[in-house]
Design a protein around this motif. Structure first.
Motif, mmCIF file in Angstrom:
data_model
loop_
_atom_site.group_PDB
_atom_site.id
_atom_site.type_symbol
_atom_site.label_atom_id
_atom_site.label_comp_id
_atom_site.label_asym_id
_atom_site.label_seq_id
_atom_site.Cartn_x
_atom_site.Cartn_y
_atom_site.Cartn_z
ATOM 1 N N GLU A 76 40.530 32.280 35.026
ATOM 2 C CA GLU A 76 39.616 31.280 34.865
ATOM 3 C C GLU A 76 39.043 31.199 33.350
ATOM 4 O O GLU A 76 38.051 30.173 32.871
ATOM 5 C CB GLU A 76 38.245 31.901 35.620
ATOM 6 N N LEU A 77 39.646 32.027 32.377
ATOM 7 C CA LEU A 77 39.123 32.066 30.837
ATOM 8 C C LEU A 77 39.470 30.638 30.406
ATOM 9 O O LEU A 77 38.424 30.006 29.850
ATOM 10 C CB LEU A 77 39.941 32.874 30.126
ATOM 11 N N MET A 110 24.461 35.795 27.827
ATOM 12 C CA MET A 110 25.201 37.182 28.267
ATOM 13 C C MET A 110 26.782 37.239 27.935
ATOM 14 O O MET A 110 27.139 36.263 28.001
ATOM 15 C CB MET A 110 24.879 37.311 29.805
ATOM 16 N N VAL A 111 27.182 38.204 27.711
ATOM 17 C CA VAL A 111 28.401 38.658 27.517
ATOM 18 C C VAL A 111 29.039 39.219 28.684
ATOM 19 O O VAL A 111 28.722 40.097 29.180
ATOM 20 C CB VAL A 111 28.792 39.404 26.094
ATOM 21 N N VAL A 112 30.375 38.810 29.189
ATOM 22 C CA VAL A 112 31.145 39.369 30.177
ATOM 23 C C VAL A 112 32.469 39.242 30.101
ATOM 24 O O VAL A 112 33.005 38.357 29.203
ATOM 25 C CB VAL A 112 30.592 38.652 31.636
ATOM 26 N N LYS A 113 33.161 40.049 30.722
ATOM 27 C CA LYS A 113 34.834 39.926 30.624
ATOM 28 C C LYS A 113 35.178 39.158 31.625
ATOM 29 O O LYS A 113 34.693 39.101 32.835
ATOM 30 C CB LYS A 113 35.295 41.221 31.004
ATOM 31 N N PHE A 139 40.112 40.270 23.619
ATOM 32 C CA PHE A 139 40.156 40.729 24.620
ATOM 33 C C PHE A 139 39.591 40.300 26.189
ATOM 34 O O PHE A 139 39.537 40.724 27.199
ATOM 35 C CB PHE A 139 39.767 42.211 24.735
ATOM 36 N N GLY A 140 39.387 38.851 26.160
ATOM 37 C CA GLY A 140 38.906 38.128 27.320
ATOM 38 C C GLY A 140 37.381 38.264 27.737
ATOM 39 O O GLY A 140 37.042 37.767 28.736
ATOM 40 N N ASP A 161 32.646 39.661 38.888
ATOM 41 C CA ASP A 161 34.073 39.501 38.178
ATOM 42 C C ASP A 161 34.305 40.494 37.024
ATOM 43 O O ASP A 161 35.364 41.081 37.083
ATOM 44 C CB ASP A 161 34.398 38.320 38.021
ATOM 45 N N SER A 162 33.399 40.413 35.955
ATOM 46 C CA SER A 162 33.655 41.145 35.011
ATOM 47 C C SER A 162 33.602 42.731 35.459
ATOM 48 O O SER A 162 34.158 43.523 35.140
ATOM 49 C CB SER A 162 32.347 41.132 34.081
#
Length: 109
Positions: A53-54, A45-48, A72-73, A94-95
């Motif tokens: 936390e990155l 899955m892809v989330v911002k 863009f994170g 969070d995203s």
């Protein structure tokens, strides 16, 4: 009956305020007021990611910067092996918070 990973991701995302599921570029995505906050799948899955936390996420081998939007994170999380669904739900929320209008994001608190 086994529930697919995509169906589990749906259950997490679609309860968030004003979330819709759309098909774009041949793939499912979850949106809040037309803005994408999650690209779900069976294997990833892809989330911002929360900017704070990155670095921590990228230190985990399950995570990588996403093609095209990583700068863009956005991160890709591999959904293989034993999956911590509470962690997945937290990342999706969070995203959502980062993408949704503040008034909608505040409803999660």
């Amino acid at each position: 009956m086994t529930v697919s990973k995509l169906d589990r991701l749906r259950l997490i995302a679609l309860v968030l305020p004003e979330t819709t599921e759309e098909l774009t570029w041949g793939d499912v995505n979850f949106r809040v007021r037309k803005k994408i906050f999650c690209f779900p799948g069976e294997t990833s899955m892809v989330v911002k990611a929360d900017p704070e936390e990155l670095d921590g996420l990228l230190g985990d081998p399950r995570f990588s910067l996403s093609p095209y939007v990583g700068r863009f994170g956005w991160v890709t999380m591999q959904l293989t092996g034993k999956i911590d669904w509470d962690e997945v739900a937290e990342l999706i929320r969070d995203s959502y918070r980062l993408i949704a209008p503040k008034s909608l994001a505040a409803k999660l608190d």
